[in-house]
Enzyme design. Structure first.
Site, PDB file in Angstrom:
ATOM      1  N   ILE A 117       0.841  -1.206   0.000  1.00  0.00           N
ATOM      2  CA  ILE A 117       0.000   0.000   0.000  1.00  0.00           C
ATOM      3  C   ILE A 117       0.870   1.246   0.000  1.00  0.00           C
ATOM      4  O   ILE A 117       0.528   2.270  -0.580  1.00  0.00           O
ATOM      5  CB  ILE A 117      -0.929   0.003   1.226  1.00  0.00           C
ATOM      6  CG1 ILE A 117      -1.768  -1.274   1.253  1.00  0.00           C
ATOM      7  CG2 ILE A 117      -1.812   1.240   1.234  1.00  0.00           C
ATOM      8  CD1 ILE A 117      -2.624  -1.474   0.020  1.00  0.00           C
ATOM      9  N   ALA A 119       5.301   2.515   0.293  1.00  0.00           N
ATOM     10  CA  ALA A 119       6.714   2.145   0.400  1.00  0.00           C
ATOM     11  C   ALA A 119       7.478   3.329   0.952  1.00  0.00           C
ATOM     12  O   ALA A 119       7.394   4.440   0.420  1.00  0.00           O
ATOM     13  CB  ALA A 119       7.263   1.738  -0.964  1.00  0.00           C
ATOM     14  N   ALA A 120       8.199   3.092   2.033  1.00  0.00           N
ATOM     15  CA  ALA A 120       8.987   4.145   2.668  1.00  0.00           C
ATOM     16  C   ALA A 120      10.462   3.803   2.559  1.00  0.00           C
ATOM     17  O   ALA A 120      10.846   2.781   2.002  1.00  0.00           O
ATOM     18  CB  ALA A 120       8.572   4.307   4.123  1.00  0.00           C
ATOM     19  N   SER A 121      11.283   4.689   3.109  1.00  0.00           N
ATOM     20  CA  SER A 121      12.723   4.507   2.978  1.00  0.00           C
ATOM     21  C   SER A 121      13.231   3.307   3.749  1.00  0.00           C
ATOM     22  O   SER A 121      14.224   2.691   3.376  1.00  0.00           O
ATOM     23  CB  SER A 121      13.446   5.773   3.443  1.00  0.00           C
ATOM     24  OG  SER A 121      13.059   6.100   4.759  1.00  0.00           O
ATOM     25  N   LEU A 122      12.546   2.930   4.846  1.00  0.00           N
ATOM     26  CA  LEU A 122      13.008   1.823   5.668  1.00  0.00           C
ATOM     27  C   LEU A 122      12.123   0.591   5.575  1.00  0.00           C
ATOM     28  O   LEU A 122      12.533  -0.495   5.971  1.00  0.00           O
ATOM     29  CB  LEU A 122      13.094   2.250   7.143  1.00  0.00           C
ATOM     30  CG  LEU A 122      14.060   3.380   7.481  1.00  0.00           C
ATOM     31  CD1 LEU A 122      14.013   3.669   8.968  1.00  0.00           C
ATOM     32  CD2 LEU A 122      15.472   3.040   7.042  1.00  0.00           C
ATOM     33  N   VAL A 125       4.400  -1.202   3.506  1.00  0.00           N
ATOM     34  CA  VAL A 125       3.219  -1.593   4.273  1.00  0.00           C
ATOM     35  C   VAL A 125       2.249  -2.363   3.383  1.00  0.00           C
ATOM     36  O   VAL A 125       1.997  -1.972   2.233  1.00  0.00           O
ATOM     37  CB  VAL A 125       2.523  -0.354   4.870  1.00  0.00           C
ATOM     38  CG1 VAL A 125       1.280  -0.759   5.648  1.00  0.00           C
ATOM     39  CG2 VAL A 125       3.490   0.405   5.780  1.00  0.00           C
ATOM     40  N   LYS A 140       3.725  -3.871   8.453  1.00  0.00           N
ATOM     41  CA  LYS A 140       4.905  -3.119   8.028  1.00  0.00           C
ATOM     42  C   LYS A 140       6.111  -4.057   8.006  1.00  0.00           C
ATOM     43  O   LYS A 140       6.447  -4.659   9.024  1.00  0.00           O
ATOM     44  CB  LYS A 140       5.130  -1.954   8.998  1.00  0.00           C
ATOM     45  CG  LYS A 140       6.284  -1.039   8.659  1.00  0.00           C
ATOM     46  CD  LYS A 140       6.323   0.115   9.665  1.00  0.00           C
ATOM     47  CE  LYS A 140       7.483   1.056   9.428  1.00  0.00           C
ATOM     48  NZ  LYS A 140       7.498   2.163  10.418  1.00  0.00           N
ATOM     49  N   ASP A 277       9.254  12.422  14.397  1.00  0.00           N
ATOM     50  CA  ASP A 277       9.311  12.356  12.934  1.00  0.00           C
ATOM     51  C   ASP A 277       7.929  12.585  12.315  1.00  0.00           C
ATOM     52  O   ASP A 277       7.407  11.731  11.591  1.00  0.00           O
ATOM     53  CB  ASP A 277       9.858  10.985  12.510  1.00  0.00           C
ATOM     54  CG  ASP A 277      10.190  10.933  11.027  1.00  0.00           C
ATOM     55  OD1 ASP A 277      10.391  11.992  10.421  1.00  0.00           O
ATOM     56  OD2 ASP A 277      10.245   9.813  10.473  1.00  0.00           O
TER      57      ASP A 277
END
Length: 762
Positions: A117, A119-122, A125, A140, A277
């Site tokens: 759903i 995509a993040a840097s780390l 999900v 996640k 953050d």
């Protein structure tokens, strides 16, 4: 040999993509085409950041919401960075989930999305549904190799920080330990890589905010983590459907940023545990389900804690900054470890005044936002030894992020002004040893005079009303055009939240009552001889002279014996000074506005005036009367007791003033005082009489000063009752010896909003 090769490889991986871009940037600057090539350079920068890895991606994400730092073409390109992170394969993600949770996907989940759903840097999900409960959840999954990549990035950054720190120390007076800051950042990143910490942080934040007093309403949602399906590389939590704030209309952004700001302030100043953050991807508007319309706060991988003494110092520093109390601000900065204990005040205070002064009321700064202030603060590092505590970098980043999101919707957004209601409620609610001093600093000036505008703004802010037109980054004098009604203010003043404020109000009311008593007593004494003058029948027709007036009868003053009326009047009610006369006239105007009668009628009230006040009271008087009746009818014993306390304390402080002028103990001058206090259950006032009469009350401010009548080099004030359309301006200017040289009282009947009781200090 291997570490050296690894270091060389890391440096090359950083420099190779960056070198062509730096060449293009230098060429654009030298040829004067920087503005024309902004979009092109921004696109290249985004590509480079993506290749450089998650650490640098985070940097780009932060900058993508700073319209006050970067131009729109650059922001447009950087905003794509949040959506262009390439996902890793779902097959790989499934294998990691099964390995971490120790079971096949189909045994744990009824549904598991084929594609991520987000995509993040780390991590990325997936949307899923638990087989055991049927609950819809977000899963996640950590990006493979993320730990190794971040370690390399941090190694390169540490090498770069070492060079940068040497340059800073050589060319500036800054003492910040950048290696320590980087270590804090690295610790946060490594902690963020362990999803069990994130789950525990989220659970802790849910519990803390549920118990917090400062968070109003139910507009914040933190998804509940599910610990039995969470490991170091996999996090399972309650599913939330929502959209990013940056995609919403401006009015919705402002409303939800207000929710986020209040939640952040509760974390920062009340519980001391805050989300480090809050970038746009972590702030969503919930669009479906029972929590639709709320603000969802995600991703608790990076958090920080603030000690209680630092939280208190932050509030104190904000108030001292608003007051331009630079000496006290230096003390606050030392407490916060911004400055060393042996800081040279003679050097630092002029620099503070020059740099921070423009951001205060009337300072004239062009922009009143955190980023503009931060940029100007950087200039001070050339002159003073300024240090930044490690947690403060996370705090500054969080503040900048929230403000940046708000600025995208409202270029005139002022974070401190919007945060004032929370600060006001916190100062009023706290019962610590320093609260009385903070309140005194907030509503009294350096001469001990009450600031009516500050008091009104404080009350309005405590009830959630703030001015939309602040005149500074920190402006505690701005009173909203439309705010709380008189009944709302009365209810708040008598509530437990205002328990620390009531002593200040008691002092002000006692000072005002003292002026009225002195003026009326002296006028009544001046009229006494005429009452005792004998009048002969037909004296005027016969041309007989008027008989001389006999002296008024002597009076008995307990503790002083019998004395003439004139002596008693001079002893207990001395004449008003020029400054007091000006202030007294403003009080008459205020009372006339509340009562709804012309001010002249209060100078010499007759029977007609009294009948008018009974039959046709003013709007404000009627509203206050209705509020008091409502309190009595509700049977609220606590509120009624608070109202009685205020009345008794005002009367008692006036009695203490009279006794102090006579040089007597208050119980000597008023023998029935102790019995009356006992009958009302206020025995606590009996033992405090001596300190009250000598120091002016619990805060040690004289009643005369509390009434706003202390002589100063210059002062001016406005007390207005806009519900009756009356604004009373009191202006006085003083010569160098501190005595009033001129004064005037003006009435303006053109301002009215029909509701708000406001007191302004110009």
């Amino acid at each position: 040999m291997i570490p050296c090769c690894s270091a060389l490889s890391s440096v090359c991986s950083l420099s190779c993509p960056a070198a062509p871009w730096l060449t293009k940037l230098a060429n654009a600057v030298l040829t004067g085409r920087l503005q024309d090539r902004q979009a092109e350079l921004a696109r290249d920068a985004v590509d480079n950041l993506e290749r450089l890895g998650p650490t640098f991606i985070k940097l780009g994400q932060i900058m993508s919401i700073r319209p006050d730092v970067l131009p729109p073409p650059v922001l447009a390109q950087l905003s794509k960075l949040q959506d262009r992170i390439a996902p890793f394969s779902t097959a790989e993600a499934r294998r990691m989930v099964e390995k971490e949770l120790g079971a096949p996907i189909n045994e744990m989940f009824v549904e598991f999305s084929e594609r991520p759903i987000a995509a993040a840097s780390l991590a990325q999900v997936y949307r899923a549904r638990l087989r055991s409960t049927g609950q819809e959840v977000a899963v996640k999954v950590q990006r493979p190799g993320a730990l190794s990549t971040i370690s390399k990035d941090l190694y390169v950054m540490r090498r770069g920080v070492g060079v940068y720190e040497q340059l800073v120390k050589r060319f500036t007076a800054q003492t910040t330990d950048y290696q320590q800051l980087l270590s804090t950042f690295a610790e946060g990143l490594y902690t963020e890589m362990d999803f069990r910490n994130e789950a525990l942080n989220a659970s802790r934040m849910i519990d803390l905010l549920a118990e917090a007093e400062g968070l109003r309403g139910d507009r914040l949602l933190i998804p509940q983590p599910i610990m039995e399906y969470t490991t170091r590389r996999v996090l399972t939590m309650e599913w939330v459907t929502g959209v990013k704030l940056t995609t919403l209309p401006s009015d919705e952004v402002r409303s939800l940023v207000g929710v986020g700001q209040e939640a952040f302030l509760v974390q920062l100043l009340e519980v001391g545990f805050f989300h480090g953050d809050p970038h746009p991807g972590n702030l969503l508007k919930v669009t479906e389900g029972p929590h639709a319309g709320k603000l969802a706060l995600l991703d608790f991988g990076l958090v920080a804690e603030i000690p209680a003494q630092d939280r208190a110092a932050m509030v104190s520093a904000t108030i001292h900054l608003a007051n331009r109390n630079w000496a006290a601000l230096v003390d606050d900065f030392i407490d916060l470890e911004f400055l060393p204990p042996d800081a040279n005040r003679a050097v630092i205070i002029p620099v503070m005044e020059r740099v921070l002064g423009p951001y205060l009321r009337g300072g004239g700064a062009k922009a009143f936002n955190f980023q503009a202030l931060s940029q100007d603060l950087l200039t001070t590092t050339m002159e003073i030894p300024f240090s930044v505590p490690p947690y403060m970098s996370l705090l500054a980043r969080s503040v900048a992020t929230l403000e940046g999101i708000a600025l995208t919707a409202d270029p005139n957004y002022q974070m401190v002004a919007q945060a004032y209601p929370f600060v006001a409620r916190k100062v009023l609610r706290d019962d610590g040893s320093g609260t009385a001093a903070l309140l005194r600093d907030l509503v009294y000036d350096d001469n001990g005079s009450l600031r009516p505008g500050r008091l009104s703004a404080l009350l309005q802010a405590a009830l959630g009303y703030v001015s939309e037109q602040s005149e500074g980054f920190v402006d505690f004098d701005a009173v909203p055009e439309e705010g709380a009604s008189a009944s709302e203010i009365l209810a708040f003043v008598l509530s437990p939240e205002a328990r620390e404020l009531r002593p200040l109000l008691v002092q002000w009311l006692a000072g005002a009552a003292d002026l009225v008593i002195r003026d009326r007593t002296r006028k009544a004494a001046a009229a006494l001889p005429g009452l005792f003058t004998p009048r002969l029948p037909f004296a005027a027709l016969l041309g007989l002279p008027q008989l001389p007036s006999p002296p008024p009868p002597p009076v008995f003053i307990p503790g002083r014996g019998v004395m003439s009326t004139d002596e008693a009047v001079e002893l207990l009610t001395p004449a008003l000074t020029d400054q007091e006369v000006i202030y007294y006239q403003s009080l008459l105007e205020l009372m006339a506005g509340v009562l709804g009668v012309p001010p002249a009628q209060l100078e010499a009230p007759g029977v007609d005036t009294l009948i008018q006040l009974i039959r046709r009271p003013g709007d404000q008087a009627r509203e206050l009367q209705q509020a008091l009746v409502a309190i009595a009818q509700r049977g609220d014993s606590a509120t009624a007791a608070a109202a009685m306390d205020v009345a008794v304390q005002v009367v008692d402080q006036v009695a203490c003033l009279l006794a102090d002028r006579a040089g007597l103990g208050v119980d000597t001058l008023f023998p029935m005082r102790r019995a009356l206090l006992r009958s009302t259950g206020r025995t606590g006032l009996i033992d405090s009489s001596s300190s009250s009469s000598s120091s002016g009350g619990v805060l040690g401010v004289s009643i005369t000063a509390a009434a706003g009548v202390a002589a100063s080099s210059s002062s001016s004030g406005v007390i207005g009752v806009s519900g009756t359309g009356v604004t009373v301006s009191t202006v006085s200017s003083s010569s160098s010896n501190g005595r009033s040289s001129s004064g005037s009282v003006a009435v303006n009947n053109s301002v009215s909003n029909g509701r708000t009781l406001v007191m302004r200090q110009l």
